[in-house]
Design an enzyme around this catalytic site. Structure first.
Site, PDB file in Angstrom:
ATOM      1  N   THR A  16       0.842  -1.200   0.000  1.00 24.19           N
ATOM      2  CA  THR A  16       0.000   0.000   0.000  1.00 24.19           C
ATOM      3  C   THR A  16       0.879   1.253   0.000  1.00 24.19           C
ATOM      4  O   THR A  16       2.077   1.186   0.246  1.00 24.19           O
ATOM      5  CB  THR A  16      -0.900   0.058   1.244  1.00 24.19           C
ATOM      6  OG1 THR A  16      -0.083   0.184   2.417  1.00 24.19           O
ATOM      7  CG2 THR A  16      -1.759  -1.179   1.360  1.00 24.19           C
ATOM      8  N   ASP A  17       0.261   2.384  -0.282  1.00 28.14           N
ATOM      9  CA  ASP A  17       0.954   3.661  -0.134  1.00 28.14           C
ATOM     10  C   ASP A  17       0.060   4.599   0.676  1.00 28.14           C
ATOM     11  O   ASP A  17      -1.024   4.194   1.114  1.00 28.14           O
ATOM     12  CB  ASP A  17       1.341   4.260  -1.492  1.00 28.14           C
ATOM     13  CG  ASP A  17       0.128   4.615  -2.349  1.00 28.14           C
ATOM     14  OD1 ASP A  17      -0.967   4.864  -1.810  1.00 28.14           O
ATOM     15  OD2 ASP A  17       0.277   4.657  -3.577  1.00 28.14           O
ATOM     16  N   GLN A  18       0.502   5.823   0.875  1.00 29.44           N
ATOM     17  CA  GLN A  18      -0.251   6.673   1.788  1.00 29.44           C
ATOM     18  C   GLN A  18      -1.540   7.225   1.181  1.00 29.44           C
ATOM     19  O   GLN A  18      -2.270   7.944   1.844  1.00 29.44           O
ATOM     20  CB  GLN A  18       0.635   7.789   2.354  1.00 29.44           C
ATOM     21  CG  GLN A  18       0.982   8.898   1.393  1.00 29.44           C
ATOM     22  CD  GLN A  18       1.817   9.962   2.107  1.00 29.44           C
ATOM     23  OE1 GLN A  18       2.616   9.667   2.987  1.00 29.44           O
ATOM     24  NE2 GLN A  18       1.663  11.222   1.732  1.00 29.44           N
ATOM     25  N   MET A  19      -1.828   6.861  -0.063  1.00 27.87           N
ATOM     26  CA  MET A  19      -3.149   7.165  -0.619  1.00 27.87           C
ATOM     27  C   MET A  19      -4.175   6.150  -0.092  1.00 27.87           C
ATOM     28  O   MET A  19      -5.365   6.276  -0.354  1.00 27.87           O
ATOM     29  CB  MET A  19      -3.081   7.125  -2.149  1.00 27.87           C
ATOM     30  CG  MET A  19      -3.802   8.282  -2.841  1.00 27.87           C
ATOM     31  SD  MET A  19      -3.685   8.166  -4.640  1.00 27.87           S
ATOM     32  CE  MET A  19      -2.003   8.728  -4.972  1.00 27.87           C
TER      33      MET A  19
END
Lengths: 132, 132, 132, 132
Positions: A16-19
């Site tokens: 995952t990423d911070q979006m």
């Protein structure tokens, strides 16, 4: 060249990423899982192909990210061979998730057949046969 | 074994996770940048060591994640050699960021010296000398 | 929409695979560095855009991997805006390396403008202006 | 605090490096799979914990890489809770592979319990109970 294989993958937090969604660059490892499973189902492993001095580097790819893929999703990668010839091989992918209509992503990868030193070579006849 | 090298790294979106911080598993690539830069500053590159049939796989690591590292942060990895002997080599790392007191993370990695087939070998005398 | 930005990136060991080259999936983090640097050069950071409730998720990408990228290579990512409209934004990339003629890879990414909840929104006028 | 969970993971090409083995930094995503599976087996998912405003960031880790892990290996991550208290939680991991005696790697991760804004909070009673 018909029939697709199915790979079930649980999305990792690392992906995952911070979006709050899976990072697009990580999908390419899932597509790799897809084609690896397809080869295994057809009766040959990529590991074994490497031992036979064959490499299949990706020379082109394209992907459409249609809907977000989320952490802990159990996704299904559907992979099929879209094209195979003497020294080229292409796969198509769709990512699906139970409960969502239509694919979350679609993609393709095109591969060259080379030997361990990166020189073009032909796909072995048995591999051609398994993939055709 | 004194003196540390400094590597400045901009945190990538790919390195974040949905907690909104850099994923812990990605720090190890930054530590790798740190020791690679240290070697280069001392006059040898890891690429060149590989050509001389030397590999330095990580055999142990430890890390403390003290404060979050954020997307787009410009961090500084400070690396020093903490131990070097015939067939072993260890590095220590601190991650700093302008405007924050104290390290954001501390870590170490321990490495074995092996050849291309994974067999133990001694560090070459010139490398030992550069790192001592 | 003219002018490209240049990002210099040192290829990490973590980014290689056992074929002895950079893994194709890792290029997308480099393209991200490219467009991040372009935005910064134009006077806005992606971090700041997020604080203004704008996200630019990748909705489509394509890449051609023309020549291998190797460990420790110092590559240059050349990024330019190829298309910008109210709610869409596209970038084109080329990866170059000193001493090698022509690009090692070419790619594009297309992005949607959305808010923090994933709803379409228009690019702010100042951003449109910086990118046009 | 007894009983371990088992996660079976197929090593991806993306996870290898040019030493021909799995890159050490990638193991941490496998450990994450291990503790995620352990939680799920105990009756709670990490995704659900996040919805309850709980985060468990890694604050410390340590790992020993005893034998190489190879591409396409089907490894087993054995995970157990080693310590749990009001606001802390630790896991221990072993990586095994059929046909190889003893673990290929051992590791631990220590986690803080925080809320969505990173403030310390106590583990909910039901989670404490499931993990004790």
């Amino acid at each position: 060249v018909t029939g697709h294989s199915c790979s079930r993958i649980r999305v990792r937090y690392a992906e995952t990423d911070q979006m709050g969604v899976a990072y697009h660059g990580g999908y390419f490892a899932w597509f790799e899982v897809g084609r690896t499973d397809l080869l295994r189902e057809r009766g040959v492993t990529y590991r074994e192909l490497e031992h036979r001095d064959l490499r299949l580097p990706v020379i082109e790819t394209g992907a459409r990210f249609l809907r977000p893929v989320l952490y802990d999703d159990l996704i299904e990668v559907r992979t099929r061979v879209s094209d195979v010839s003497g020294a080229r091989l292409s796969f198509e992918y769709e990512i699906h998730r139970d409960g969502t209509d239509g694919p979350l992503a679609t993609a393709f990868t095109a591969h060259a057949a080379v030997n361990g030193r990166g020189r073009p070579r032909r796909l072995p006849a048995d591999v051609l046969s398994l993939l055709s």
